[in-house]
Write an enzyme that holds these catalytic residues in place. Structure first.
Site, PDB file in Angstrom:
ATOM      1  N   LYS A 214      -4.300  10.870   6.471  1.00 35.76           N
ATOM      2  CA  LYS A 214      -4.282   9.947   5.321  1.00 35.76           C
ATOM      3  C   LYS A 214      -3.526   8.666   5.663  1.00 35.76           C
ATOM      4  O   LYS A 214      -3.979   7.553   5.369  1.00 35.76           O
ATOM      5  CB  LYS A 214      -3.662  10.652   4.113  1.00 35.76           C
ATOM      6  CG  LYS A 214      -3.361   9.744   2.937  1.00 35.76           C
ATOM      7  CD  LYS A 214      -4.620   9.045   2.413  1.00 35.76           C
ATOM      8  CE  LYS A 214      -4.282   7.864   1.553  1.00 35.76           C
ATOM      9  NZ  LYS A 214      -4.389   8.062   0.162  1.00 35.76           N
ATOM     10  N   CYS A 268      -0.576   1.657  -2.041  1.00 37.92           N
ATOM     11  CA  CYS A 268      -1.005   2.562  -0.969  1.00 37.92           C
ATOM     12  C   CYS A 268      -0.924   1.873   0.387  1.00 37.92           C
ATOM     13  O   CYS A 268      -0.097   2.207   1.225  1.00 37.92           O
ATOM     14  CB  CYS A 268      -2.435   3.018  -1.218  1.00 37.92           C
ATOM     15  SG  CYS A 268      -2.658   3.680  -2.864  1.00 37.92           S
TER      16      CYS A 268
HETATM   17  N1  SAJ Z   1      -7.590  -6.532   1.066  1.00 39.03           N
HETATM   18  C1  SAJ Z   1      -7.729  -7.723   1.769  1.00 39.03           C
HETATM   19  N2  SAJ Z   1      -8.801  -7.855   2.598  1.00 39.03           N
HETATM   20  C2  SAJ Z   1      -9.750  -6.891   2.745  1.00 39.03           C
HETATM   21  C3  SAJ Z   1      -9.607  -5.689   2.021  1.00 39.03           C
HETATM   22  C4  SAJ Z   1      -8.525  -5.536   1.186  1.00 39.03           C
HETATM   23  O1  SAJ Z   1      -6.891  -8.635   1.670  1.00 39.03           O
HETATM   24  O2  SAJ Z   1     -10.706  -7.106   3.497  1.00 39.03           O
HETATM   25  C5  SAJ Z   1      -6.424  -6.351   0.168  1.00 39.03           C
HETATM   26  C6  SAJ Z   1      -6.817  -6.166  -1.298  1.00 39.03           C
HETATM   27  O3  SAJ Z   1      -7.003  -7.396  -1.931  1.00 39.03           O
HETATM   28  C7  SAJ Z   1      -5.609  -5.416  -1.818  1.00 39.03           C
HETATM   29  C8  SAJ Z   1      -5.212  -4.530  -0.624  1.00 39.03           C
HETATM   30  O4  SAJ Z   1      -5.796  -5.124   0.517  1.00 39.03           O
HETATM   31  O5  SAJ Z   1      -4.552  -6.287  -2.137  1.00 39.03           O
HETATM   32  C9  SAJ Z   1      -5.645  -3.080  -0.719  1.00 39.03           C
HETATM   33  O6  SAJ Z   1      -6.948  -2.988  -1.276  1.00 39.03           O
HETATM   34  P1  SAJ Z   1      -8.048  -1.965  -0.745  1.00 39.03           P
HETATM   35  O7  SAJ Z   1      -9.266  -2.136  -1.560  1.00 39.03           O
HETATM   36  O8  SAJ Z   1      -8.203  -2.092   0.713  1.00 39.03           O
HETATM   37  O9  SAJ Z   1      -7.381  -0.530  -0.951  1.00 39.03           O
HETATM   38  P2  SAJ Z   1      -6.672   0.251  -2.165  1.00 39.03           P
HETATM   39  O10 SAJ Z   1      -5.199   0.100  -2.008  1.00 39.03           O
HETATM   40  O11 SAJ Z   1      -7.266  -0.083  -3.478  1.00 39.03           O
HETATM   41  O12 SAJ Z   1      -7.125   1.763  -1.807  1.00 39.03           O
HETATM   42  C10 SAJ Z   1      -6.835   2.287  -0.520  1.00 39.03           C
HETATM   43  C11 SAJ Z   1      -8.098   2.953   0.033  1.00 39.03           C
HETATM   44  N3  SAJ Z   1      -7.930   3.248   1.452  1.00 39.03           N
HETATM   45  C12 SAJ Z   1      -8.830   2.871   2.389  1.00 39.03           C
HETATM   46  O13 SAJ Z   1      -9.814   2.232   2.097  1.00 39.03           O
HETATM   47  C13 SAJ Z   1      -8.581   3.273   3.778  1.00 39.03           C
HETATM   48  C14 SAJ Z   1      -8.407   4.221  -0.761  1.00 39.03           C
HETATM   49  O14 SAJ Z   1      -9.508   4.922  -0.203  1.00 39.03           O
HETATM   50  C15 SAJ Z   1      -7.185   5.119  -0.810  1.00 39.03           C
HETATM   51  O15 SAJ Z   1      -7.432   6.318  -1.548  1.00 39.03           O
HETATM   52  C16 SAJ Z   1      -6.066   4.346  -1.488  1.00 39.03           C
HETATM   53  O16 SAJ Z   1      -5.763   3.210  -0.660  1.00 39.03           O
HETATM   54  C17 SAJ Z   1      -4.868   5.255  -1.645  1.00 39.03           C
HETATM   55  O17 SAJ Z   1      -4.658   5.744  -2.768  1.00 39.03           O
HETATM   56  O18 SAJ Z   1      -4.206   5.563  -0.652  1.00 39.03           O
END
Ligand code: SAJ
Length: 415
Positions: A214, A268
């Site tokens: 994870k 996360c």
């Molecule tokens: N972000 C960027 N650029 C990107 C992708 C995301 O700047 O290309 C930023 C987003 O704006 C945000 C942050 O990253 O601020 C996180 O967003 P996210 O959509 O990547 O992830 P979370 O935090 O909503 O959810 C993640 C997910 N993990 C992965 O995709 C590996 C989810 O599957 C997990 O269950 C979750 O963390 C968790 O609960 O751990």
């Protein structure tokens, strides 16, 4: 060992626990959800939800109406216990397991021979064994996998949640699950529960590997976002459009650069990589650097806005979006909130916030800025800072922003 699971007790009714409880209940199993918040418990018992997640209200309402889901503040006897509590970090970016400890104390008096306890919270390596050791301490009359020879009375496993906010109900059912028991028997017992509601594959491993799996998933994403964020800063220096650059690079069949942004938010991805760093500080060099790059991005954006504001006597600065990512209402650990607050505190102009998913500003922003509609902000601002790519912002036309200085951290106007 394979006695049926007829009743489940879910501890923690937040973004993970509540949807999980409701989905299990929708499969006809009795679920009792436990939370320390009386308000959350009452809301759920009325068939309503205290968090925003698409379709969750319908599923919870149905589960409560059929009597399959109830919420309470004290755990009850059950066949399976799921723990979905926060695992933040404390000072020095060290994992804070106090919520897991509190959950262990709450469920211990209810445990009986044949029960399975599953830790869903994202946890540092060793936390599941720690949970088992705490339970063993609290219930000397029962055997646990960390102190039993052969089959324990109570099985303990880790099955990390991995659902994406905004898509939780679909991903809860469709995603594959990694199930790491402290022993093989523990994994098998936990798998029995996931088979009730998961259509994805349930893959069995040991607890420590499941914990690191994870953390690896979220660190992988963090490192890749850091790469994109670093590229965006390099591109600014070299006067190259980073969005265009990434589109071109991604035409390569084996390249998939993610999107730069104003920083990484949420509870996360901005947290979990630190658990790896804490476990292996000398070795986790790239993971630590990625965290530092992403944590440094808001300051970079703040400086960009300050430079833009210098061209005006007292500019009106509109911040588009406060949530930590698109189309959600969750402001926790949001870089956008930090940026808007820093701009207001710097007093370089009047700050407006546009956040269509909330109706009032969070306390830390109250009195520092106005929460306004997009039209209001467009009518008044000199500097427009895009912090979140919410769907309504995507409809903005170039002529509406033509006379503004635009700082577009999400590439909304990159085409
Ligand atoms: N972000 C960027 N650029 C990107 C992708 C995301 O700047 O290309 C930023 C987003 O704006 C945000 C942050 O990253 O601020 C996180 O967003 P996210 O959509 O990547 O992830 P979370 O935090 O909503 O959810 C993640 C997910 N993990 C992965 O995709 C590996 C989810 O599957 C997990 O269950 C979750 O963390 C968790 O609960 O751990």
């Amino acid at each position: 060992m394979s006695a049926a699971i007829n009743k489940v007790c879910v501890v923690g009714l937040g973004y993970i626990g509540l949807p999980t409880a409701a989905v299990i209940a929708s499969r006809g199993i009795d679920v009792v959800g436990v939370d320390v918040s009386e308000k959350a418990v009452n809301t759920i018992n009325e068939g309503k939800v205290h968090i925003v997640e698409p379709d969750l209200d319908m599923v919870v309402q149905a589960a409560v109406t059929t009597g399959k889901l109830r919420a309470t503040m004290t755990p009850e006897k059950a066949d399976a216990f799921m723990i979905a509590v926060p695992t933040p970090f404390k000072e020095g970016k060290k994992p804070d397991l106090s919520y897991i400890r509190a959950a262990a104390e709450a469920i211990a008096p209810q445990l009986e021979k044949g029960n399975v306890v599953i830790l869903e919270s994202t946890s540092p390596v060793g936390a599941t064994e720690q949970l088992s050791a705490w339970l063993a301490e609290l219930r000397a009359d029962l055997s646990f996998p960390t102190n039993a020879q052969g089959q324990p009375d109570v099985f303990v496993a880790h099955c990390p949640e991995r659902v994406l906010p905004g898509h939780v109900l679909r991903e809860l059912v469709e995603n594959d699950r990694v199930i790491g028991g402290i022993s093989e028997q523990c994994s098998e017992k936990a798998k029995q529960l996931y088979h009730v509601f998961v259509r994805g594959e349930c893959i069995v491993t040991n607890a420590r590997t499941a914990e690191l799996a994870k953390l690896t998933e979220n660190s992988f994403r963090d490192v890749n976002i850091a790469f994109a964020n670093e590229l965006s800063i390099i591109c600014d220096k070299l006067n190259i459009n980073v969005w265009n650059l990434i589109r071109l690079a991604n035409r390569h069949p084996r390249v998939n650069v993610l999107n730069p942004g104003p920083g990484v938010g949420g509870h996360c991805i901005a947290v979990d990589p630190w658990f790896i760093v804490d476990s292996a500080p000398e070795e986790a060099r790239m993971i630590r650097t990625a965290r530092e790059v992403n944590d440094g991005k808001p300051d970079y954006v703040i400086e960009q806005v300050k430079r833009a504001a210098d061209d005006f006597k007292r500019p009106v600065i509109a911040c588009l979006g406060l949530a930590f990512k698109a189309d959600i209402d969750d402001l926790r650990e949001s870089p956008a909130v930090g940026i808007a607050k820093a701009l207001a505190d710097a007093d370089i102009g009047d700050v407006l916030a546009v956040e269509p998913n909330i109706s009032e500003l969070p306390t830390k922003l109250e009195g520092k800025m106005e929460l306004v509609s997009l039209d209001n902000a467009l009518a008044r601002c000199n500097v427009l800072v895009v912090l979140v790519d919410h769907t309504p912002f995507k409809a903005l036309r170039m002529d509406e922003i033509a006379k503004k200085v635009v700082i577009d951290t999400r590439g909304l106007f990159s085409q």
